[in-house]
Design a protein around this motif. Structure first.
Motif, short mmCIF file in Angstrom:
data_model
loop_
_atom_site.label_atom_id
_atom_site.label_comp_id
_atom_site.label_asym_id
_atom_site.label_seq_id
_atom_site.Cartn_x
_atom_site.Cartn_y
_atom_site.Cartn_z
N SER A 90 0.93 -1.31 0.03
CA SER A 90 0.14 -0.02 0.23
C SER A 90 0.83 1.22 0.04
N ARG A 91 1.99 1.00 0.37
CA ARG A 91 2.92 2.40 0.23
C ARG A 91 3.66 2.62 -0.85
N GLU A 92 4.09 1.79 -1.57
CA GLU A 92 4.97 1.90 -2.68
C GLU A 92 4.18 1.84 -4.24
N CYS A 93 4.55 2.39 -5.11
CA CYS A 93 3.61 2.16 -6.35
C CYS A 93 4.32 1.21 -7.22
N PHE A 94 5.67 1.53 -7.62
CA PHE A 94 6.40 0.54 -8.40
C PHE A 94 7.45 -0.11 -7.71
N PRO A 95 7.21 -0.98 -6.64
CA PRO A 95 8.43 -1.63 -6.08
C PRO A 95 9.25 -2.47 -6.79
N GLU A 96 10.40 -2.74 -6.45
CA GLU A 96 11.55 -3.69 -7.22
C GLU A 96 11.21 -5.11 -6.54
N LYS A 97 11.63 -5.97 -7.33
CA LYS A 97 11.36 -7.43 -6.93
C LYS A 97 12.07 -7.84 -5.84
N VAL A 98 13.50 -7.19 -5.56
CA VAL A 98 14.12 -7.60 -4.16
C VAL A 98 13.48 -6.89 -3.03
N ASP A 99 12.62 -5.95 -3.25
CA ASP A 99 12.07 -5.22 -2.02
C ASP A 99 11.10 -6.53 -1.31
N SER A 100 10.77 -7.31 -1.87
CA SER A 100 9.81 -8.45 -1.14
C SER A 100 10.72 -9.51 -0.24
N VAL A 101 11.99 -9.31 -0.48
CA VAL A 101 12.65 -10.24 0.46
C VAL A 101 13.70 -9.53 1.36
N ALA A 109 20.05 1.75 4.80
CA ALA A 109 19.85 3.07 3.92
C ALA A 109 18.34 3.36 3.48
N ILE A 110 17.67 3.22 4.54
CA ILE A 110 16.16 3.24 4.22
C ILE A 110 15.66 4.40 3.90
N CYS A 111 16.56 5.66 4.50
CA CYS A 111 16.18 7.12 4.25
C CYS A 111 16.20 7.35 2.75
N SER A 112 17.37 6.91 1.90
CA SER A 112 17.42 7.16 0.64
C SER A 112 16.49 6.35 -0.22
N TRP A 113 15.52 5.41 0.10
CA TRP A 113 14.65 5.09 -0.63
C TRP A 113 13.32 5.95 -0.83
N SER A 114 12.68 5.46 -1.76
CA SER A 114 11.46 6.51 -2.30
C SER A 114 10.44 6.02 -1.47
N ALA A 115 10.30 5.14 -0.43
CA ALA A 115 9.36 4.92 0.34
C ALA A 115 8.90 5.84 1.51
#
Length: 192
Positions: A90-101, A109-115
């Protein structure tokens, strides 16, 4: 006051320290002590290669051993990894495949992500119970920032609070007369 800091060092022991993740049901086999004449300083210097392989435990071998019972919150298979990942649909529009693991503990480096709100996640600020590297923590005395040791000691003698020697020096005190004075009560001579 002596201050201590926690220092993270590489664990050179034959078994990793996983007490924060679970409990040891029974001990793992310990290597035999080195002979007194050929001490090399390590636990494996005197062992044959097959003996060293038998006694050395990795983090993964301890976690899957029957001698160790881990925390039930630790992921055990691929489904657990995906359920405990930091990915939120519900937070990310176009996540990458690696985000699910990706796990919260390994994301620094969570602050640099677009979430949005990524800096408030668990892995961004807090240390969790999971052990990610084969390290151990030791307490060391903190060095003095000023460059000299601060010594805090007690009084060597107990001075009476009404003693003349505790008075601040000035023109009008009793220590100015460096000799004898008369007592106010009976007029006898005495020296301070």
């Amino acid at each position: 006051m002596i201050k201590y800091t926690k220092v993270q060092l590489r664990n050179d022991s034959y078994e990793p320290d996983l007490r924060s993740e679970g409990t040891y049901i029974c001990q793992f086999p310990k290597p035999p002590p080195p002979p007194p004449f050929g001490d090399t300083g390590t636990w494996h210097g005197h062992l044959e290669p097959h003996e060293r392989l038998f006694y050395h435990q990795t983090m993964n071998s301890v976690r899957y051993s029957k001698r160790y019972r881990g925390n039930p919150n630790i992921p055990k298979d691929s489904l657990d990894f995906q359920l405990q990942s930091r990915y939120d649909h519900s937070r990310e529009c176009f996540p990458e495949k690696v985000d699910s693991v990706l796990q919260r503990e390994t994301c620094t480096a969570i602050c640099s992500w677009s979430a949005p709100g990524g800096a408030k996640e668990v892995g961004a600020k807090y240390q969790t119970f999971r052990v990610l590297r084969n390290t151990r923590f030791i307490r060391r005395k903190q060095d003095d920032a000023l460059g000299h040791p601060l010594r805090i000691g007690g009084c060597k003698e107990k001075i009476h609070p009404h003693s003349v020697k505790l008075i601040c020096s000035g023109v009008h005190n009793q220590l100015v007369n460096n000799g004898f004075s008369r007592q106010t009560s009976d007029g006898n001579f005495f020296r301070y």
